[in-house]
Design an enzyme around this catalytic site. Structure first.
Site, PDB file in Angstrom:
ATOM      1  CE  LYS A 131      -1.496  -4.424 -11.477  1.00 36.41           C
ATOM      2  NZ  LYS A 131      -0.624  -4.083 -10.347  1.00 36.41           N
ATOM      3  CB  SER A 160      -2.102  -6.352  -7.729  1.00 42.31           C
ATOM      4  OG  SER A 160      -1.203  -5.280  -8.188  1.00 42.31           O
ATOM      5  CB  SER A 190       1.710  -4.682  -7.246  1.00 41.91           C
ATOM      6  OG  SER A 190       0.909  -4.951  -6.158  1.00 41.91           O
TER       7      SER A 190
HETATM    8  N1  GLN Z   1       0.111  -6.313  -1.489  1.00 38.79           N
HETATM    9  C1  GLN Z   1      -0.069  -4.918  -1.899  1.00 38.79           C
HETATM   10  C2  GLN Z   1      -1.509  -4.399  -1.582  1.00 38.79           C
HETATM   11  O1  GLN Z   1      -2.250  -5.285  -1.709  1.00 38.79           O
HETATM   12  C3  GLN Z   1       0.259  -4.411  -3.221  1.00 38.79           C
HETATM   13  C4  GLN Z   1      -0.199  -3.387  -3.868  1.00 38.79           C
HETATM   14  C5  GLN Z   1       0.508  -2.987  -5.088  1.00 38.79           C
HETATM   15  O2  GLN Z   1       1.561  -2.636  -5.006  1.00 38.79           O
HETATM   16  N2  GLN Z   1      -0.641  -2.667  -6.177  1.00 38.79           N
HETATM   17  O3  GLN Z   1      -2.053  -3.092  -1.334  1.00 38.79           O
END
Ligand code: GLN
Length: 491
Positions: free
Chosen positions: A62, A137, A161
């Protein structure tokens, strides 16, 4: 088949998939193709050199995790063009085990989102249906694994995420115990919640990746060694998977928590999509048939997870993202009159709307005189959630939960509003608030899209969760999208 033929075959395969899904922001196509050829030769018995289960395997990373010599943009215009001078500990340990970093994957800017639509560098499409999101994400990592472009990828999980995109794309997503894997080299979003996680084509693969990465690191003071007596991460072959006592929330309490989380809004996030509900019920039957004991459990504070998560995550984000000021980090405007204008110009042009919104929210909840009302209250809820999980996990080994209320959603009007997306984080964000390991794994396909569930375990109990998922896989093999070819062999 000669090595060149094998390489050309993979290059064409990967090129065609990538053109459809746009999982990568940077891709070392040659490294990927030669790795694919090597694995094929090994499978044909011509090369027996594999010393470790990861030797020669390529992986994707990532774009918020540092790989020396590769870009590190976090999906943000603000960091476009930055090349990392060093590698994250997680990456360095995989390289030491023989794996090869072969590219950087697309993501929601700074990890803020559930769709990978909030990337400054375009969308990633779901390999099962290109009109739908890959989740987020870590959407690029999940899509790359689901399409068979790499056997595994790294992601980061702050509130879901890794698990949510893995579930949307039909692959395995592991969020380790907080501190089990070093965060050195992971660009911080919400430091007290996040972990480097694994997206993989199967549970056995995820296990060998975690085994190579985990452990204390002098460069991250929150990292720790797994305690003696923690469940083993040795391969399942040759040993029996334990029968687990698995706690399951009643349908009524899931519905109540969802409705509360969505603030009474009759939105898609306010209830489980029927396909997801059915998958959850089916998963219970399969787990039972595999010899696990299912018991009912309750997590009364589940419904407060989302507000607590977004209060804490945005507060920490507002502090962590202060370093992107055009001086310490970030692309700055060509000309500014003074310091303030330089910082304003950098942040105004560099950050996307979602990031700006969260910085504002974080600054709001931390502003002087109001901390009691928001931040400290969220911390108290967090402690309550941790206690709830502790209590539940004192009488069971793992808790079975949905990952997300819906399958991969569409874009725009066919999708979920930004509010509904946040409300829908309730099943994933609680494991981050509690610091516990959680494993999302696919259970099948419903209406042409993958469905899955997650198991949340005790701290450092990843081994048990992975064993259970591997047992599940043996009974219900993971389905792959049309056009998928298995280049990477068995883990
Ligand atoms: N949907 C969560 C957020 O927007 C997930 C974030 C993550 O795990 N990086 O904060």
């Amino acid at each position: 088949m000669s090595r060149t033929v094998l390489q050309d075959g993979f290059s064409a395969y990967a090129g065609a998939w990538e053109a459809r899904i746009s999982a990568f922001l940077q891709r070392d196509a040659d490294a990927l193709a030669s790795a694919a050829a090597l694995v094929a030769e090994r499978a044909a018995g011509r090369d027996q050199s594999a010393a470790s289960p990861l030797a020669g395997l390529p992986f994707a990373v990532k774009d918020n995790i540092a790989v020396a010599g590769m870009r590190l943009s976090c999906g943000s215009r603000l960091l476009d063009g930055l090349v990392s001078p060093y590698s994250a500990t997680s990456v360095a340990r995989l390289v030491a085990a023989g794996a090869v970093p072969a590219g950087k994957t697309n993501m929601d800017e700074f990890g803020m989102g559930s769709s990978t639509d909030c990337s400054a560098f375009g969308r990633t499409n779901n390999p099962w249906d290109e009109t739908r999101v890959a989740g987020g994400s870590s959407g690029g990592s999940a899509a790359a694994v689901a399409a068979g472009l790499v056997p595994f990828a790294l992601g980061s999980d702050t509130g879901g995420s890794v698990r949510q995109p893995a579930c949307f794309c039909g692959v395995v997503g592991l969020k380790p115990t907080y501190g089990a894997v070093s965060r050195y080299g992971l660009v911080a979003y919400a430091s007290s919640l996040e972990t480097v996680g694994v997206v993989a084509d199967g549970a056995a693969r995820a296990r060998s990746v975690l085994a190579a990465m985990r452990g204390a690191d002098p460069l991250d003071q929150t990292s720790v060694e797994a305690p003696a007596g923690a469940p083993t991460l040795s391969p399942l072959s040759g040993r029996e998977a334990e029968s687990l006592t698995i706690g399951v929330l009643s349908a009524a309490s899931v519905a109540k928590a969802l409705a509360a989380s969505a603030d009474g809004e009759a939105s898609a996030a306010g209830m489980l999509e029927p396909e997801v509900e059915r998958a959850f019920e089916d998963a219970k039957d399969v787990l039972r048939s595999l010899g696990h004991r299912l018991v009912e459990t309750e997590l009364p504070s589940l419904k407060y997870g989302v507000p607590a998560y977004y209060t804490i995550a945005t507060a920490e984000a507002s502090a962590n993202l202060a370093r992107f000021d055009g001086i310490r980090y970030g692309n700055r405007p060509a000309y500014s009159e003074n310091h303030d204008e330089l910082v304003d110009g950098t942040r105004d042009a560099g950050f996307g709307d979602e990031v700006k919104l969260r910085i504002l929210l974080g600054t709001f909840v931390l502003r002087s005189g109001f901390q009691d009302r928001y931040y400290l209250r969220a911390q108290r809820i967090r402690a309550g959630i941790r206690r709830d999980f502790e209590r539940a996990l004192s009488s069971c080994d793992a808790i079975l939960m949905p990952v997300f209320p819906t399958r991969a959603f569409g874009r725009g009007d066919a999708g979920l509003s930004p509010f509904a997306q946040k409300a829908a984080d309730l099943f994933t964000c609680c494991a981050n608030l509690a610091g516990l390991p959680a494993l999302a794994f696919p259970t099948g396909v419903s209406g042409g899209l993958p469905v899955g569930v997650q198991l949340v375990g005790r701290a450092f109990g990843e081994g048990l969760l992975l064993d259970a998922a591997e047992g599940y896989e043996a009974a219900v093999p993971i389905a792959r999208p049309e056009g998928y070819r298995a280049y990477w062999g068995k883990a």
